[in-house]
Motif scaffolding. Sequence first.
Motif, short mmCIF file in Angstrom:
data_model
loop_
_atom_site.label_atom_id
_atom_site.label_comp_id
_atom_site.label_asym_id
_atom_site.label_seq_id
_atom_site.Cartn_x
_atom_site.Cartn_y
_atom_site.Cartn_z
N ASN A 141 29.98 37.96 45.28
CA ASN A 141 30.68 38.28 44.38
C ASN A 141 31.95 37.56 44.45
O ASN A 141 32.49 37.36 45.43
CB ASN A 141 31.10 39.81 44.87
N GLU A 142 32.40 37.12 43.01
CA GLU A 142 33.51 36.36 42.94
C GLU A 142 34.82 37.52 42.78
O GLU A 142 34.94 37.80 41.49
CB GLU A 142 33.33 35.64 41.71
N ASP A 143 35.59 37.35 43.59
CA ASP A 143 36.87 38.19 43.61
C ASP A 143 38.05 37.36 43.46
O ASP A 143 38.32 36.56 44.38
CB ASP A 143 36.77 39.17 44.87
N TRP A 144 38.94 37.73 42.62
CA TRP A 144 40.04 36.79 42.23
C TRP A 144 41.08 37.63 41.20
O TRP A 144 40.71 38.74 41.25
CB TRP A 144 39.81 35.54 41.51
N ASP A 194 42.10 36.71 35.23
CA ASP A 194 40.96 35.81 34.84
C ASP A 194 39.76 36.70 34.36
O ASP A 194 38.53 36.10 33.90
CB ASP A 194 40.52 34.92 36.03
N ARG A 195 39.70 38.07 34.14
CA ARG A 195 38.47 38.90 33.93
C ARG A 195 37.90 38.40 32.57
O ARG A 195 36.67 38.32 32.53
CB ARG A 195 38.99 40.24 33.90
N ASP A 196 38.71 38.06 31.58
CA ASP A 196 38.02 37.58 30.26
C ASP A 196 37.77 35.90 30.20
O ASP A 196 37.51 35.64 29.20
CB ASP A 196 38.94 38.11 29.14
N ALA A 197 37.73 35.30 31.52
CA ALA A 197 37.81 33.77 31.28
C ALA A 197 36.54 33.33 31.92
O ALA A 197 36.36 32.05 32.28
CB ALA A 197 39.16 33.17 31.80
N ASN A 240 34.18 31.34 50.05
CA ASN A 240 34.90 32.40 50.48
C ASN A 240 36.27 31.54 50.63
O ASN A 240 36.44 30.35 51.39
CB ASN A 240 34.54 33.34 51.49
N SER A 241 37.27 31.97 50.02
CA SER A 241 38.68 31.76 50.46
C SER A 241 39.05 32.14 52.00
O SER A 241 38.70 33.16 52.16
CB SER A 241 39.76 32.33 49.60
N PRO A 272 51.01 42.92 38.86
CA PRO A 272 50.15 42.58 37.88
C PRO A 272 49.29 41.16 38.36
O PRO A 272 48.31 40.95 38.30
CB PRO A 272 50.83 42.37 36.36
N TYR A 273 50.10 40.47 38.59
CA TYR A 273 49.68 38.72 39.06
C TYR A 273 49.19 38.98 40.48
O TYR A 273 48.61 37.91 41.15
CB TYR A 273 50.84 37.94 39.06
N GLU A 274 48.92 40.11 41.43
CA GLU A 274 48.36 40.32 42.45
C GLU A 274 47.06 41.13 42.56
O GLU A 274 46.71 41.46 43.54
CB GLU A 274 49.35 40.44 43.58
N ARG A 275 46.66 41.83 41.48
CA ARG A 275 45.52 42.74 41.36
C ARG A 275 44.31 41.86 41.21
O ARG A 275 44.09 41.14 40.41
CB ARG A 275 45.69 43.47 39.92
N GLU A 276 43.84 42.07 42.47
CA GLU A 276 42.28 41.67 42.52
C GLU A 276 41.15 42.49 41.80
O GLU A 276 41.34 43.76 41.74
CB GLU A 276 41.98 41.48 44.25
N LEU A 277 40.24 41.67 41.49
CA LEU A 277 38.87 42.37 40.93
C LEU A 277 37.91 41.36 41.18
O LEU A 277 37.82 40.25 41.26
CB LEU A 277 39.36 42.32 39.30
N THR A 278 36.57 42.20 41.24
CA THR A 278 35.46 41.25 41.25
C THR A 278 35.25 40.95 39.99
O THR A 278 34.86 41.60 38.98
CB THR A 278 34.42 42.18 41.67
#
Length: 354
Positions: free
Chosen positions: A127-130, A134-137, A175-176, A318-324
Amino acid sequence: MSLRPLPILEVQGPPLERGRQQGEGARPLILRAVDYYREVIPKAIKLTWEEASREARKFLPYGEEAFPEFVEEIRGIADGAGVPFHEVWTLNCYEGLTDVRQQIWGCTCLAVRGEHTADGHVLLAHNEDWNSIDRDAVYLVRARPDDGPAFIGMTYGPLLVNIGLNGEGIGVAINSVYPTDGRVGVPRILCSRAVLNARTIGQAIRACVPKLRAGGYSYLLADHHGELYSVETAATTHDIQYGEDGWLAHTNHYLSSKMQALEEPGTYSSSHVRLNRARRLLRAQLGGVTPEHLQTVLRDHVNYPDSICVHEDPNDPPYERELTLASLIMDLTDHVLWAAPGPPCQGEYAAYRL
């Protein structure tokens, strides 16, 4: 809600040319990502965009010495997208630009040898969480290089592909991690890209640990023979653990006591919860693991929103919201990658054959 399948680009040729094809094919996504990070970098890492670009230039000689072909690939991405090279290079150096940790970014990885799978195939999942900006990129790249094995993998914006599998049956997930010895050196994304150029598992391990690297990921490596390795790295040292029991899992904290001595202090609670949950769910299926079982693990919501399937927390800036952003399952025996847009509970996995 059902998300659209991830787009896939086909590239081939020498490094500069295949980078150019990636840049041309993903130009709208790359332009959007550059615009986003111009706004995000000053907030997230406390550097102006110009300061970040200036810092990133310090990494360039090290990257050119260790992996010149992949620096050329980045030059091609910039050319194809019509973006200055230094801007694309800056985003490929992003994780090395600061020692300030705003929060623990996620990612959950699992590897399973054939003795534990239903059909005897070797499976690797990620799972790529970031950052949710970047959700649409996110997109996939299927590449046929002139100078290495074919590969298929995931990336977003102007970044090199650095998670995926290659034609030699070698897969990499990352993993970071958060060591305290970060420095100017070889950007870690070049190392993970180099794994996809490996023809043996030994070459893959060596790609993770070049001299004078800037920092490190934890790499989960596997090959079609069932060789499973966790390579935990930092700038100045590393540790290698073998999948003796035929399976491995990793999240975002060091498991090696050697590496824990370098880890930045913190609770890492989300990382521990995700790791233990993934291990428990995987153990329950050992002997009959299928890609569908791994999909269930990667869609798990225990400890929501900081679960294996990560969802945005509206309480975060907003700039710290994590998402898979995307979810991948790789069959290293059959050279097939299943990919779902993230979060995977809202997307369907589609199969892509190398």
